[in-house]
Motif scaffolding. Structure first.
Motif, PDB file in Angstrom:
ATOM      1  N   ALA A 267      12.110   9.830 -10.594  1.00  0.00           N
ATOM      2  CA  ALA A 267      13.107   9.129  -9.776  1.00  0.00           C
ATOM      3  C   ALA A 267      12.475   8.359  -8.624  1.00  0.00           C
ATOM      4  N   ALA A 268      11.144   8.391  -8.494  1.00  0.00           N
ATOM      5  CA  ALA A 268      10.487   7.675  -7.402  1.00  0.00           C
ATOM      6  C   ALA A 268      10.767   6.181  -7.514  1.00  0.00           C
ATOM      7  N   THR A 269      11.057   5.563  -6.375  1.00  0.00           N
ATOM      8  CA  THR A 269      11.324   4.124  -6.377  1.00  0.00           C
ATOM      9  C   THR A 269      10.022   3.342  -6.499  1.00  0.00           C
ATOM     10  N   ILE A 270      10.146   2.061  -6.830  1.00  0.00           N
ATOM     11  CA  ILE A 270       8.954   1.216  -6.934  1.00  0.00           C
ATOM     12  C   ILE A 270       8.225   1.152  -5.593  1.00  0.00           C
ATOM     13  N   ASP A 271       8.968   1.095  -4.501  1.00  0.00           N
ATOM     14  CA  ASP A 271       8.341   1.063  -3.176  1.00  0.00           C
ATOM     15  C   ASP A 271       7.536   2.336  -2.925  1.00  0.00           C
ATOM     16  N   GLU A 272       8.076   3.484  -3.312  1.00  0.00           N
ATOM     17  CA  GLU A 272       7.363   4.751  -3.117  1.00  0.00           C
ATOM     18  C   GLU A 272       6.088   4.801  -3.960  1.00  0.00           C
ATOM     19  N   VAL A 273       6.175   4.291  -5.176  1.00  0.00           N
ATOM     20  CA  VAL A 273       5.004   4.292  -6.053  1.00  0.00           C
ATOM     21  C   VAL A 273       3.921   3.366  -5.512  1.00  0.00           C
ATOM     22  N   THR A 274       4.298   2.161  -5.135  1.00  0.00           N
ATOM     23  CA  THR A 274       3.297   1.206  -4.660  1.00  0.00           C
ATOM     24  C   THR A 274       2.704   1.640  -3.320  1.00  0.00           C
ATOM     25  N   ARG A 275       3.498   2.322  -2.483  1.00  0.00           N
ATOM     26  CA  ARG A 275       2.965   2.826  -1.217  1.00  0.00           C
ATOM     27  C   ARG A 275       1.912   3.904  -1.476  1.00  0.00           C
ATOM     28  N   ALA A 276       2.178   4.792  -2.436  1.00  0.00           N
ATOM     29  CA  ALA A 276       1.195   5.814  -2.796  1.00  0.00           C
ATOM     30  C   ALA A 276      -0.066   5.175  -3.388  1.00  0.00           C
ATOM     31  N   GLU A 277       0.127   4.111  -4.166  1.00  0.00           N
ATOM     32  CA  GLU A 277      -1.023   3.403  -4.733  1.00  0.00           C
ATOM     33  C   GLU A 277      -1.922   2.848  -3.627  1.00  0.00           C
ATOM     34  N   GLN A 278      -1.326   2.216  -2.622  1.00  0.00           N
ATOM     35  CA  GLN A 278      -2.096   1.659  -1.516  1.00  0.00           C
ATOM     36  C   GLN A 278      -2.858   2.756  -0.771  1.00  0.00           C
ATOM     37  N   GLN A 279      -2.229   3.902  -0.599  1.00  0.00           N
ATOM     38  CA  GLN A 279      -2.883   5.009   0.097  1.00  0.00           C
ATOM     39  C   GLN A 279      -4.123   5.491  -0.660  1.00  0.00           C
ATOM     40  N   TRP A 280      -4.019   5.556  -1.994  1.00  0.00           N
ATOM     41  CA  TRP A 280      -5.171   5.992  -2.789  1.00  0.00           C
ATOM     42  C   TRP A 280      -6.282   4.948  -2.773  1.00  0.00           C
ATOM     43  N   MET A 281      -5.928   3.681  -2.751  1.00  0.00           N
ATOM     44  CA  MET A 281      -6.961   2.642  -2.637  1.00  0.00           C
ATOM     45  C   MET A 281      -7.765   2.805  -1.344  1.00  0.00           C
ATOM     46  N   VAL A 282      -7.049   3.154  -0.251  1.00  0.00           N
ATOM     47  CA  VAL A 282      -7.728   3.358   1.024  1.00  0.00           C
ATOM     48  C   VAL A 282      -8.630   4.591   0.958  1.00  0.00           C
ATOM     49  N   ARG A 283      -8.105   5.676   0.415  1.00  0.00           N
ATOM     50  CA  ARG A 283      -8.884   6.916   0.344  1.00  0.00           C
ATOM     51  C   ARG A 283     -10.159   6.753  -0.482  1.00  0.00           C
ATOM     52  N   LEU A 284     -10.063   6.014  -1.581  1.00  0.00           N
ATOM     53  CA  LEU A 284     -11.203   5.877  -2.493  1.00  0.00           C
ATOM     54  C   LEU A 284     -12.009   4.606  -2.251  1.00  0.00           C
ATOM     55  N   HIS A 285     -11.623   3.822  -1.231  1.00  0.00           N
ATOM     56  CA  HIS A 285     -12.350   2.583  -0.893  1.00  0.00           C
ATOM     57  C   HIS A 285     -12.513   1.686  -2.131  1.00  0.00           C
ATOM     58  N   SER A 286     -11.464   1.632  -2.923  1.00  0.00           N
ATOM     59  CA  SER A 286     -11.588   0.917  -4.200  1.00  0.00           C
ATOM     60  C   SER A 286     -11.457  -0.597  -4.052  1.00  0.00           C
ATOM     61  N   ARG A 287     -11.114  -1.069  -2.865  1.00  0.00           N
ATOM     62  CA  ARG A 287     -11.160  -2.512  -2.626  1.00  0.00           C
ATOM     63  C   ARG A 287     -12.576  -2.925  -2.191  1.00  0.00           C
ATOM     64  N   GLN A 288     -13.125  -2.175  -1.256  1.00  0.00           N
ATOM     65  CA  GLN A 288     -14.452  -2.543  -0.746  1.00  0.00           C
ATOM     66  C   GLN A 288     -15.544  -2.289  -1.786  1.00  0.00           C
ATOM     67  N   TYR A 289     -15.438  -1.157  -2.503  1.00  0.00           N
ATOM     68  CA  TYR A 289     -16.534  -0.766  -3.388  1.00  0.00           C
ATOM     69  C   TYR A 289     -16.115  -0.610  -4.847  1.00  0.00           C
ATOM     70  N   GLY A 290     -14.878  -0.983  -5.140  1.00  0.00           N
ATOM     71  CA  GLY A 290     -14.385  -0.800  -6.498  1.00  0.00           C
ATOM     72  C   GLY A 290     -13.856  -2.074  -7.108  1.00  0.00           C
ATOM     73  N   LEU A 291     -12.856  -1.924  -7.969  1.00  0.00           N
ATOM     74  CA  LEU A 291     -12.375  -3.042  -8.782  1.00  0.00           C
ATOM     75  C   LEU A 291     -10.975  -3.519  -8.383  1.00  0.00           C
ATOM     76  N   ASN A 292     -10.443  -3.000  -7.271  1.00  0.00           N
ATOM     77  CA  ASN A 292      -9.149  -3.485  -6.792  1.00  0.00           C
ATOM     78  C   ASN A 292      -9.343  -4.730  -5.935  1.00  0.00           C
ATOM     79  N   ALA A 293      -8.446  -5.681  -6.100  1.00  0.00           N
ATOM     80  CA  ALA A 293      -8.557  -6.931  -5.332  1.00  0.00           C
ATOM     81  C   ALA A 293      -8.058  -6.726  -3.914  1.00  0.00           C
TER      82      ALA A 293
END
Length: 293
Positions: A267-293
């Motif tokens: 039942a999670a909304t799209i906003d809740e899902v995308t917010r969690a996604e952004q948080q994981w990108m920050v935790r794993l530094h996947s923009r600076q050192y990974g494959l996220n744009a």
């Protein structure tokens, strides 16, 4: 009761039957074979069509092969009977370049028995058997469980190998149970032949996932939601020969490994899902050192 009692109704004596007891040493290989039997039988049949010299000689002298797969230590589950209709000699290069065997090799993690035997004066290459599935005892596929007779030899003689019947289940159970989401790791070849019950489970789950490119360890964080949730998103990643985002498009999905970082409510909304996604990108530094744009 012994499996040999079930063979007495065939038109071939026990001395004409070989037992092929597939007992891969690793869990990944056992699970891969179970997935092939369940969802890609042509790959499994390619796997068991070639053997090393000693088991090959045993099968060449027999008219029928009864195939089993280790389900758990000490237990083997029945796969089926195959009539041995002859064989053709294939060179090491032919085996190495066979597209079906390459897929098998990807699924098993590189453990498929296709390396040519060259020791003790053997000529490189192997026999490739024409094994035709038989209707006899087919109703016991995935249901009949026997005790492992022991020893490392996997190609055995029916007349001298006792196989005590432990169970005849009501429903077939060949594919391995799906791991808990925290332990689930899927490589691209496995994702392409998922058993139905695994696919249905992933279709119900939405969440945040991680892709690791095993060629260099680069990582990508993604979010899955919508009608098919994780199943649909993961299958989109491996549907073609290149990835689906700008950075992933420079990579071959064949080397991708998938896991779940965070399982979210259906039942999670799209906003809740995308917010969690952004948080994981920050935790794993996947923009600076990974494959996220």
């Amino acid at each position: 009761m012994d499996f040999r009692h079930l063979l007495q109704g065939l038109d071939v004596p026990l001395t004409g039957i070989a037992l092929c007891l597939h007992k891969p040493p690793t869990r990944r290989e056992r699970d891969a074979l179970a997935l092939m039997i369940d969802s890609a039988p042509a790959l499994f049949e390619a796997y068991q069509a070639t053997h090393a010299r000693s088991p090959q000689a045993t099968l060449q002298a027999r008219r029928i092969m009864a195939s089993f797969l280790m389900r758990s230590p000490g237990e083997l589950v029945f796969v089926g009977l195959y009539r041995q209709n002859g064989w053709t000699e294939r060179t090491a290069d032919e085996l190495e370049n066979d597209p079906l065997l390459r897929q098998v090799d990807d699924l098993t993690g590189g453990h498929v028995r296709t390396t040519a035997d060259t020791s003790a004066g053997d000529q490189p290459g192997r026999a490739c058997f024409d094994l035709v599935p038989m209707p006899e005892l087919a109703e016991l596929k995935g249901r009949l469980v026997v005790r492992d007779p022991g020893s490392r030899a996997y190609m055995r003689l029916a007349e001298t190998t006792p196989l005590e019947i432990l169970e005849i289940a009501r429903t077939p159970d060949l594919s391995p149970p799906m791991p808990d989401w925290r332990d689930l790791t899927l490589h691209t070849p496995t994702l392409r032949i998922l058993p139905t019950r695994w696919a249905e489970q992933l279709r119900q789950w939405r969440g945040i996932y991680l892709i690791v490119d095993e060629t260099d360890g680069a990582r990508y964080v993604g979010a899955a939601y919508g009608e098919e949730n994780l199943l649909g998103r993961w299958r989109a990643h491996v549907a073609h020969e290149i990835g689906v985002t700008a950075k992933l498009s420079r990579r071959n999905p064949a080397s991708f490994r998938f896991s779940i970082l965070d399982l979210l409510s259906p039942a999670a909304t799209i906003d809740e899902v995308t917010r969690a996604e952004q948080q994981w990108m920050v935790r794993l530094h996947s923009r600076q050192y990974g494959l996220n744009a």
